[in-house]
Enzyme design. Structure first.
Site: not given
Length: 444
Positions: A420, A399
Site C-alpha cells: 500500500c 491510506h
C-alpha cells in the site's frame, strides 16, 4: 321408270336405316371405344369378352428421358371390370344417329381392377425409378467462393415423382394407351428467382456493402468485407449470424481497443512526461456484448460508427487516460501528488511497499475503486482513518499510517509497507476529500 327406281332406292335406304336402328338397340354404334379398344358393332357380351382379353393381354410402354420400361397387364393381374358401363352406353347411345357414328368416335375409359401390391412391386424395379443414370434435381443455392457470395442456378433432373408416376400409369391403363411419356419429374423446389434466393442475396449485398467503424480516443477500425463475411452464413434460405465468427471478430476488436496494462505516454505535474504500462485502469471491451452488438449492426445492413462495447472505460480521453485530474505516485521519489483540474492540490511524502517479492507496490495505472473512513484492515490487523483501494485483487490502496512518524526518503527500502501507499494523516485526509470512484492513479 326413273321415278319407280327412285322409290325403290328410297325404300331400300329407309329399310337399311330402320334396320340399323333396330340393330343398334343391342349393339354398339360404330367407332365406340373403351380403353382404346373398338367395340363398335359388337353386342354387350361380345364386347365384354373382347375387353377382358384385351386388358389381360395389354402392355404399356413407359418412356422417360433416359429409360424405357414395359408394364404388362398380366404382371399386375389387370382385369376389365364392366361395372355397368356397357349397359349404360347401350342405353344412352342415340340409335337414330347411327349413320353419323361412322365418322364420329365415342371414347370411354374402362373400369379396371389390378393388384396394387404387384403394381408397386413392378414400379420399384422400373429403370425410370432405379437407373443409376438418373440425375436428381437440385435447388438453387447461394455459395461463398472466391471471396464473394453468388447464386448457383437450379438443375432440372429426370427422377420422377413416384406417386405422380403411379397416377399417370393408372390413367394410361384406363384410357387404353399403349405408350406414355413420363411428365412428372421432380422439379427443384427453389429456383434462382425464388424469394428465398433473391431476398437473401439482396440482404447479403446490403450487409457486405455497409460500413461499420469503431472508434476510441486512441484508434479506429473499419470492418473489412472479409470481417463481415466471416460473421454471416446462409442456411435454410435465411442469412444468419455465424456465432463463432462474430465472437472471433469481437475478440480481435478487444485486442485492438483494450488499453488496460498497455504502454501509454503520460505527463504529470510532478514527474513530467514518461511511459507507463501495467495496472487495471483503461478501456476493456466486453467481448460477449460486443459480439451481440456486432451481430445486430451487421444484420441491420446500414452504415454505423460507434465506440466498442466496454466493460470498463477510461475516465478521461486524453493524457493517456489520466486527463488533468489524477493522483501521481513516484516510488523512486517516495512522493505523491494530487492534481485536480490541472492544478496541483497537494505534494506529500509517502512510504510504498518493501521492494521484495510479495510486498512491492505494483506499477501501472489504476483508479480509486471506492473509498471509506474508519476502516479495519483485517489482513494486517491495522486500523486506518481513510481507505482508498486502487486494486482489490492485490489489496493495494492509499491510506493514512498513524503507526509511522516519518515518511519519504529511503524508508521503504527497509521498512516498506506490504504494497500500500502509506500517507501522513493530513495528506490522506486531503486526498480522500478530493478522491472519487474511477479517479486515475498512476504508480511508477
Amino acid at each position: 321408270m326413273k321415278k319407280k327406281n327412285l322409290l325403290i332406292a328410297a325404300a331400300g335406304i329407309a329399310a337399311i336405316y330402320c334396320g340399323g336402328i333396330f340393330f343398334f338397340h343391342n349393339h354398339f354404334l360404330p367407332n365406340t371405344y373403351i380403353a382404346g379398344t373398338n367395340i363398335g358393332l359388337s353386342s354387350s357380351a361380345s364386347a365384354e369378352k373382347t375387353l377382358g382379353i384385351q386388358s389381360s393381354a395389354s402392355e404399356l410402354e413407359i418412356d422417360g428421358d433416359k429409360t424405357t420400361d414395359v408394364l404388362y397387364g398380366t404382371d399386375i393381374d389387370l382385369r376389365y371390370d364392366d361395372n355397368g358401363l356397357l349397359g349404360s352406353i347401350l342405353a344412352e347411345q342415340k340409335t337414330y344417329t347411327w349413320p353419323l357414328s361412322f365418322v364420329q368416335k365415342q371414347m370411354y375409359e374402362a373400369s379396371v381392377t389390378y393388384n396394387e401390391e404387384k403394381l408397386n412391386e413392378n414400379m420399384s424395379q422400373m429403370d425410370c425409378l432405379t437407373s443409376k443414370e438418373l440425375t436428381p434435381s437440385e435447388d438453387a443455392r447461394i455459395e461463398y467462393t472466391g471471396g464473394t457470395y453468388s447464386v448457383v442456378e437450379e438443375k432440372y433432373g429426370d427422377v420422377p415423382d413416384k406417386d405422380k408416376l403411379k397416377a399417370e400409369i393408372i390413367e394410361a391403363i384406363k384410357s387404353g394407351s399403349k405408350q406414355m411419356t413420363i411428365d412428372c419429374y421432380i422439379k427443384p423446389s427453389i429456383t434462382s428467382s425464388s424469394p428465398e434466393i433473391t431476398e437473401a442475396m439482396a440482404k447479403i449485398n446490403s450487409i457486405l456493402n455497409e460500413t461499420i467503424t469503431l472508434t476510441s480516443p486512441y484508434t479506429s477500425y473499419t470492418l473489412t468485407k472479409d470481417d463481415i463475411t466471416s460473421c454471416i452464413k446462409y442456411e435454410d434460405g435465411t442469412v444468419e449470424i455465424d456465432e463463432d465468427g462474430v465472437y472471433l471478430l469481437a475478440s480481435s476488436i478487444a485486442d485492438t481497443f483494450n488499453t488496460v496494462g498497455k504502454e501509454k505516454e503520460v505527463t504529470t505535474v510532478g514527474c513530467g512526461t514518461f511511459t507507463i504500462s501495467g495496472g487495471i485502469y483503461g478501456y476493456e471491451v466486453d467481448i460477449d456484448k460486443e459480439a451481440e452488438q456486432l451481430a445486430a449492426d451487421i444484420l441491420a445492413g446500414k452504415d454505423t460508427e460507434r465506440n466498442p462495447v466496454y466493460s470498463q472505460e477510461e475516465t478521461y480521453d486524453f493524457n493517456g487516460g489520466l486527463g488533468n485530474t489524477y493522483i501521481d505516485v513516484s516510488i523512486d521519489e517516495q512522493k505523491v501528488w494530487l492534481v485536480y483540474a490541472g492544478e496541483e492540490i497537494l505534494e506529500t511524502d509517502c512510504v510504498t511497499g518493501l521492494p521484495t517479492e510479495g510486498r512491492h507496490t505494483p506499477t501501472g495505472i489504476y483508479w480509486i475503486e471506492w473509498k471509506t473512513t474508519d476502516y479495519q484492515m483485517t489482513t494486517f490487523n491495522a486500523y486506518v482513518n481513510f481507505w482508498m483501494p486502487i486494486d482489490s485483487t492485490t489489496g493495494v490502496g492509499l491510506h493514512d499510517a498513524s503507526w509511522r512518524s516519518r515518511f519519504g526518503g529511503s524508508i521503504y527500502q527497509s521498512d516498506g509497507s506490504h504494497g500500500c501507499i502509506n500517507l501522513p494523516y493530513s495528506a490522506a485526509q486531503t486526498i480522500y476529500n478530493y478522491a472519487f470512484g474511477t479517479m486515475p492513479v498512476v504508480v511508477h
